[in-house]
Design an enzyme around this catalytic site. Structure first.
Site, PDB file in Angstrom:
ATOM      1  N   ASN A  10      17.585  -6.685  48.459  1.00  8.26           N
ATOM      2  CA  ASN A  10      16.534  -7.559  49.011  1.00  8.26           C
ATOM      3  C   ASN A  10      15.165  -6.907  49.116  1.00  8.26           C
ATOM      4  OD1 ASN A  10      18.323  -9.806  49.428  1.00  8.26           O
ATOM      5  ND2 ASN A  10      19.239  -8.623  51.077  1.00  8.26           N
ATOM      6  N   HIS A  79      23.880   0.373  56.836  1.00  6.12           N
ATOM      7  CA  HIS A  79      24.649   0.199  58.056  1.00  6.12           C
ATOM      8  C   HIS A  79      26.153   0.146  57.842  1.00  6.12           C
ATOM      9  CE1 HIS A  79      20.621  -0.552  59.316  1.00  6.12           C
ATOM     10  NE2 HIS A  79      20.544  -1.675  58.617  1.00  6.12           N
ATOM     11  N   ASP A  86      28.849   8.852  50.705  1.00  4.53           N
ATOM     12  CA  ASP A  86      29.696   9.817  49.989  1.00  4.53           C
ATOM     13  C   ASP A  86      29.051  10.253  48.673  1.00  4.53           C
ATOM     14  OD1 ASP A  86      31.648   9.847  51.931  1.00  4.53           O
ATOM     15  OD2 ASP A  86      33.028   8.509  50.882  1.00  4.53           O
ATOM     16  N   HIS A  99      13.084   3.545  56.160  1.00  3.61           N
ATOM     17  CA  HIS A  99      13.170   2.111  56.467  1.00  3.61           C
ATOM     18  C   HIS A  99      11.787   1.636  56.865  1.00  3.61           C
ATOM     19  CE1 HIS A  99      17.469   2.096  56.214  1.00  3.61           C
ATOM     20  NE2 HIS A  99      17.475   3.212  56.912  1.00  3.61           N
ATOM     21  N   SER A 101      11.101  -1.046  58.621  1.00  4.17           N
ATOM     22  CA  SER A 101      11.139  -1.447  60.033  1.00  4.17           C
ATOM     23  C   SER A 101      11.843  -0.355  60.838  1.00  4.17           C
ATOM     24  CB  SER A 101      11.892  -2.774  60.170  1.00  4.17           C
ATOM     25  OG  SER A 101      13.251  -2.612  59.787  1.00  4.17           O
ATOM     26  N   ARG A 110      22.125  -2.800  63.356  1.00  8.11           N
ATOM     27  CA  ARG A 110      21.283  -1.967  62.474  1.00  8.11           C
ATOM     28  C   ARG A 110      21.103  -0.549  63.032  1.00  8.11           C
ATOM     29  NH1 ARG A 110      18.912  -5.826  58.864  1.00  8.11           N
ATOM     30  NH2 ARG A 110      18.770  -7.837  59.903  1.00  8.11           N
TER      31      ARG A 110
HETATM   32  C1  DQA Z   1      15.513  -2.086  56.010  1.00 11.12           C
HETATM   33  C2  DQA Z   1      16.257  -2.326  57.340  1.00 11.12           C
HETATM   34  C3  DQA Z   1      17.641  -2.871  57.081  1.00 11.12           C
HETATM   35  O1  DQA Z   1      18.315  -3.110  58.314  1.00 11.12           O
HETATM   36  C4  DQA Z   1      17.560  -4.188  56.323  1.00 11.12           C
HETATM   37  O2  DQA Z   1      18.848  -4.667  56.036  1.00 11.12           O
HETATM   38  C5  DQA Z   1      16.736  -4.068  55.090  1.00 11.12           C
HETATM   39  C6  DQA Z   1      15.474  -3.348  55.165  1.00 11.12           C
HETATM   40  C7  DQA Z   1      14.062  -1.639  56.265  1.00 11.12           C
HETATM   41  O3  DQA Z   1      13.446  -1.145  55.327  1.00 11.12           O
HETATM   42  O4  DQA Z   1      13.537  -1.801  57.358  1.00 11.12           O
HETATM   43  O5  DQA Z   1      17.061  -4.623  54.056  1.00 11.12           O
HETATM   44  O6  DQA Z   1      16.170  -1.058  55.315  1.00 11.12           O
END
Ligand code: DQA
Length: 144
Positions: A10, A79, A86, A99, A101, A110
């Site tokens: 994503n 997560h 591994d 990340h 966020s 998370r």
């Molecule tokens: C993320 C945080 C993850 O929890 C989430 O599923 C993402 C983006 C981030 O960059 O903040 O896809 O990795």
């Protein structure tokens, strides 16, 4: 010095997905930003993005002996993917977790990161800047 930047599921939808959480800039904007920062540091950078766990594992395995560092934002796989953790531990390449966020200030599910266990450092909640800090940290680490 070669660094591979891996982005998981994503993250290709940056700009579109939950802009209130991830901002309005796109995945291509992220690539341009990282390329610019890597150029400043004299790092050769390659990018990989996939929505598939196995493809991420394959690219980590293929990096063995080929890159000096890995920067990874594994998205939601962070997560729960023991398999990606591994793979990172197997190749033993200095790895930094990023990340956009702050996963520790979000939903409880998370708060666990398997990627953290395989990383020398983590940068969370800094947006694109986390990738820049990761590039700097890898360069420092390799210089040692
Ligand atoms: C993320 C945080 C993850 O929890 C989430 O599923 C993402 C983006 C981030 O960059 O903040 O896809 O990795």
């Amino acid at each position: 010095m070669k660094v591979l930047i891996i982005n998981g599921p994503n993250l290709n939808l940056l700009g579109l997905r939950q802009p209130e959480v991830y901002g309005k800039l796109t995945y291509n904007d992220l690539l341009s930003y990282c390329q610019k920062e890597a150029d400043k540091l004299g790092i050769e950078v390659n990018f990989f993005q996939s929505n598939h766990e196995g493809a991420i594992i394959d690219v980590i395995q293929d990096s063995y002996n080929k890159v000096d560092g890995i920067i990874i934002n594994a998205g939601a796989y962070t997560h729960y993917s023991i398999a990606i953790m591994d793979a990172l531990k197997s190749v033993n390449i200095p790895t930094i977790e990023v990340h956009l966020s702050d996963i520790y200030k979000r939903e409880e599910y998370r708060h666990i990161s398997y990627i953290k266990e395989a990383s020398i450092a983590s940068f969370v909640g800094l947006g694109f800047e986390g990738y820049k800090k990761a590039l700097i940290k890898i360069k420092e680490n390799i210089g040692k």
